[in-house]
Design an enzyme around this catalytic site. Structure first.
Site, PDB file in Angstrom:
ATOM      1  N   THR A 118      -2.469   5.441  -2.984  1.00 41.60           N
ATOM      2  CA  THR A 118      -2.833   4.219  -3.695  1.00 41.60           C
ATOM      3  C   THR A 118      -4.309   4.196  -4.075  1.00 41.60           C
ATOM      4  O   THR A 118      -4.684   3.670  -5.117  1.00 41.60           O
ATOM      5  CB  THR A 118      -2.498   2.994  -2.811  1.00 41.60           C
ATOM      6  OG1 THR A 118      -1.107   3.035  -2.550  1.00 41.60           O
ATOM      7  CG2 THR A 118      -2.828   1.688  -3.495  1.00 41.60           C
ATOM      8  N   THR A 194      -2.025   6.122   2.503  1.00 42.37           N
ATOM      9  CA  THR A 194      -2.140   5.645   3.886  1.00 42.37           C
ATOM     10  C   THR A 194      -0.899   5.952   4.725  1.00 42.37           C
ATOM     11  O   THR A 194      -0.989   6.039   5.941  1.00 42.37           O
ATOM     12  CB  THR A 194      -2.391   4.120   3.916  1.00 42.37           C
ATOM     13  OG1 THR A 194      -1.318   3.468   3.214  1.00 42.37           O
ATOM     14  CG2 THR A 194      -3.715   3.767   3.292  1.00 42.37           C
ATOM     15  N   ASP A 195       0.247   6.114   4.059  1.00 37.23           N
ATOM     16  CA  ASP A 195       1.494   6.216   4.828  1.00 37.23           C
ATOM     17  C   ASP A 195       1.499   7.364   5.837  1.00 37.23           C
ATOM     18  O   ASP A 195       1.999   7.215   6.950  1.00 37.23           O
ATOM     19  CB  ASP A 195       2.695   6.388   3.885  1.00 37.23           C
ATOM     20  CG  ASP A 195       2.910   5.170   3.000  1.00 37.23           C
ATOM     21  OD1 ASP A 195       2.218   4.155   3.214  1.00 37.23           O
ATOM     22  OD2 ASP A 195       3.760   5.227   2.094  1.00 37.23           O
ATOM     23  N   LYS A 273      -0.870   4.264  11.428  1.00 36.40           N
ATOM     24  CA  LYS A 273      -0.607   3.148  10.528  1.00 36.40           C
ATOM     25  C   LYS A 273       0.392   2.230  11.233  1.00 36.40           C
ATOM     26  O   LYS A 273       1.477   2.667  11.605  1.00 36.40           O
ATOM     27  CB  LYS A 273      -0.037   3.654   9.197  1.00 36.40           C
ATOM     28  CG  LYS A 273       0.150   2.533   8.187  1.00 36.40           C
ATOM     29  CD  LYS A 273       0.488   3.035   6.795  1.00 36.40           C
ATOM     30  CE  LYS A 273       0.620   1.843   5.851  1.00 36.40           C
ATOM     31  NZ  LYS A 273       0.838   2.201   4.468  1.00 36.40           N
TER      32      LYS A 273
HETATM   33  N1  ASP Z   1       2.722   5.147  -0.592  1.00 42.36           N
HETATM   34  C1  ASP Z   1       1.292   5.284  -0.585  1.00 42.36           C
HETATM   35  C2  ASP Z   1       0.957   6.617   0.026  1.00 42.36           C
HETATM   36  O1  ASP Z   1       0.935   6.778   1.209  1.00 42.36           O
HETATM   37  C3  ASP Z   1       0.659   4.167   0.147  1.00 42.36           C
HETATM   38  C4  ASP Z   1      -0.836   4.144   0.167  1.00 42.36           C
HETATM   39  O2  ASP Z   1      -1.538   4.981  -0.328  1.00 42.36           O
HETATM   40  O3  ASP Z   1      -1.346   3.188   0.760  1.00 42.36           O
HETATM   41  O4  ASP Z   1       0.723   7.538  -0.706  1.00 42.36           O
END
Ligand code: ASP
Length: 471
Positions: A118, A194-195, A273
């Site tokens: 993201t 973040t995932d 997370k």
């Molecule tokens: N789905 C995204 C990822 O992990 C979520 C994010 O970046 O927060 O690539």
């Protein structure tokens, strides 16, 4: 997004019905509005104010999509609409201008590697989804404050959402980080989804050892085209940490509390997370975070971190991907474990119940796995706390079947470490030695009494919450 612009006549707006068909298109037509109209919509469910967004090509024809001032998008059902007034016009331009990053003598040199997620995304109105669109110049164009923090070099390694990160990307990333550190940069920042940021932080902690400089992973929960985005602040904090901090470890740098008071630096092997949408989603588990960071200072929360120093970084990317995590659930059948062994898995990390348990039913399958030379390690689903397999008889029974307790390693950390360990050896004792010898804080001696939520922006909020809701 631009401020309100002069309103072009309706027939001079090429995108007026972009993506709209059927009833939704008819409604916009009838009400004399269109895409990029700022509107007040009156409906049988109340009034809404916002900006009419284009629709995805694949979307239905029964909703008008509105971006509210909060940054959230809502779909307004056509049949509920009684009137729409156009209050302005504001065509959104999500392309951020590319700008060369300025070079300021005296500022630390930081390299930012982009992997996607993201933080590297903006909305794609064709599909309506968030797409990875990392470009270094765009990044600087959107966060000019970065130039006050460091001299930044940026390089896009991948453009993927983090569920698509795996051994191939981890190895390429570790090698790129090692190479850059050898060139003498003052710190590394890695933009990442973040995932699975905690998986990558953990594997980097094993693959890139003895770094003389900080390696800081950063992401954002909300894309940078949303007013509530955490992208800019996280990035500023991460670059400050990479350039100035004395902590030469792999870290995750993300929002501390739910508001933008400060960021936390979490050790790469103790972080996870913990919330699907909060910006303060990362927590240090079974320990306390390394430090707090804001625009002005980096404040360590503990003394026992590896300092910056003159030393050779070691990159060791051996990895055997025939490893898996098995999340135990009541009534698990032995065939699950047998199937993994038959499929050729060489390492299984079990996330067991409580202190590290599975049901009696699977014991014979554990024996068969051990006989087949499969390395089985136990972690806990509770995440906080240690595996303790000597407390209950069942723990001892499971150990007798070859399962090795993995102390207080988080399941994901044990999973990537087992892949890394099996990349080096398949000898049971050697794998055990590698697994149980801490490399980067993945096993600690004890859990500090204040490791559970305190100092992570958790406790004051809990207190505030209970005060507010107490009856
Ligand atoms: N789905 C995204 C990822 O992990 C979520 C994010 O970046 O927060 O690539």
């Amino acid at each position: 997004m631009n401020r309100t612009e002069a309103r072009p006549p309706l027939d001079a707006r090429p995108d007026r019905f972009k993506g709209y068909r059927g009833a939704a298109r008819d409604l916009l037509d009838r009400m004399g509005v269109g895409v990029w109209s700022e509107v007040r919509i009156h409906t049988t469910r109340g009034d809404f104010e916002g900006l009419v967004l284009p629709r995805a090509e694949s979307a239905d024809d029964r909703h008008v999509v509105l971006k509210l001032a909060t940054g959230y998008n809502i779909g307004v059902a056509v049949e509920t609409v009684t009137a729409i007034e156009e209050t302005g016009y504001r065509q959104a331009h999500y392309k951020i201008p590319e700008q060369a990053f300025p070079e300021t003598p005296g500022l630390p040199r930081v390299t930012l590697f982009g992997t996607g997620g993201t933080i590297a995304s903006r909305l794609d109105y064709r599909t309506g989804a968030v797409i990875p669109a990392f470009s270094p110049g765009e990044l600087y164009g959107s966060v000019p404050e970065l130039a006050e923090v460091c001299n930044l070099r940026t390089e896009k390694l991948f453009g993927v959402f983090s569920e698509n990160m795996g051994p191939e990307q981890w190895i390429a990333l570790a090698e790129a980080v090692g190479e850059e550190i050898r060139k003498g940069v003052d710190g590394i920042v890695i933009g990442h989804g973040t995932d699975t940021m905690h998986h990558t932080a953990a594997i980097l902690s094993f693959m890139v050892q003895d770094s003389p400089v900080p390696i800081v992973m950063v992401g954002s929960q909300r894309s940078s085209d949303r007013p509530s985005s955490d992208a800019a602040l996280n990035l500023i904090h991460a670059c400050k940490t990479a350039g100035e901090s004395d902590i030469a470890e792999v870290m995750v740098c993300m929002f501390g509390p739910t508001s933008d008071q400060y960021g936390l630096l979490h050790r790469g092997t103790r972080v996870r997370k913990m919330h699907s949408s909060y910006r303060s989603t990362f927590r240090t588990v079974s320990d306390i975070p390394l430090a707090m960071v804001d625009r002005h200072a980096i404040t360590p929360l503990r003394p026992d971190y590896r300092r910056r120093g003159e030393r050779e970084v070691k990159v060791d990317t051996a990895f055997d991907d025939r490893v898996t995590i098995l999340y135990y659930y009541p009534n698990m059948k032995p065939d699950v474990i047998d199937a993994l062994v038959a499929a050729g898995y060489k390492g299984i990390v079990i996330a067991g119940t409580g202190l590290g348990h599975v049901n009696k039913q699977v014991y014979p399958a554990l024996e068969r796995a051990a006989a087949a030379g499969v390395h089985v390690y136990m972690t806990v689903q509770t995440l906080w706390g240690f595996v303790q397999m000597n407390v209950y008889e069942s723990g001892r029974d499971i150990q007798e079947r070859g399962v090795i307790p993995a102390a207080n390693m988080l399941p994901e950390v044990a999973y990537v470490k087992l892949g890394w360990a099996l990349g080096h050896s398949h000898d049971r004792e050697e794998v055990k030695r590698l697994m149980l010898t801490p490399v980067a804080g993945e096993i600690t001696e004890r859990e500090p009494f204040d490791g559970y939520l305190i100092l992570q922006g958790g406790l004051p909020e809990v207190e505030e919450f209970t005060r507010k809701y107490r009856i």
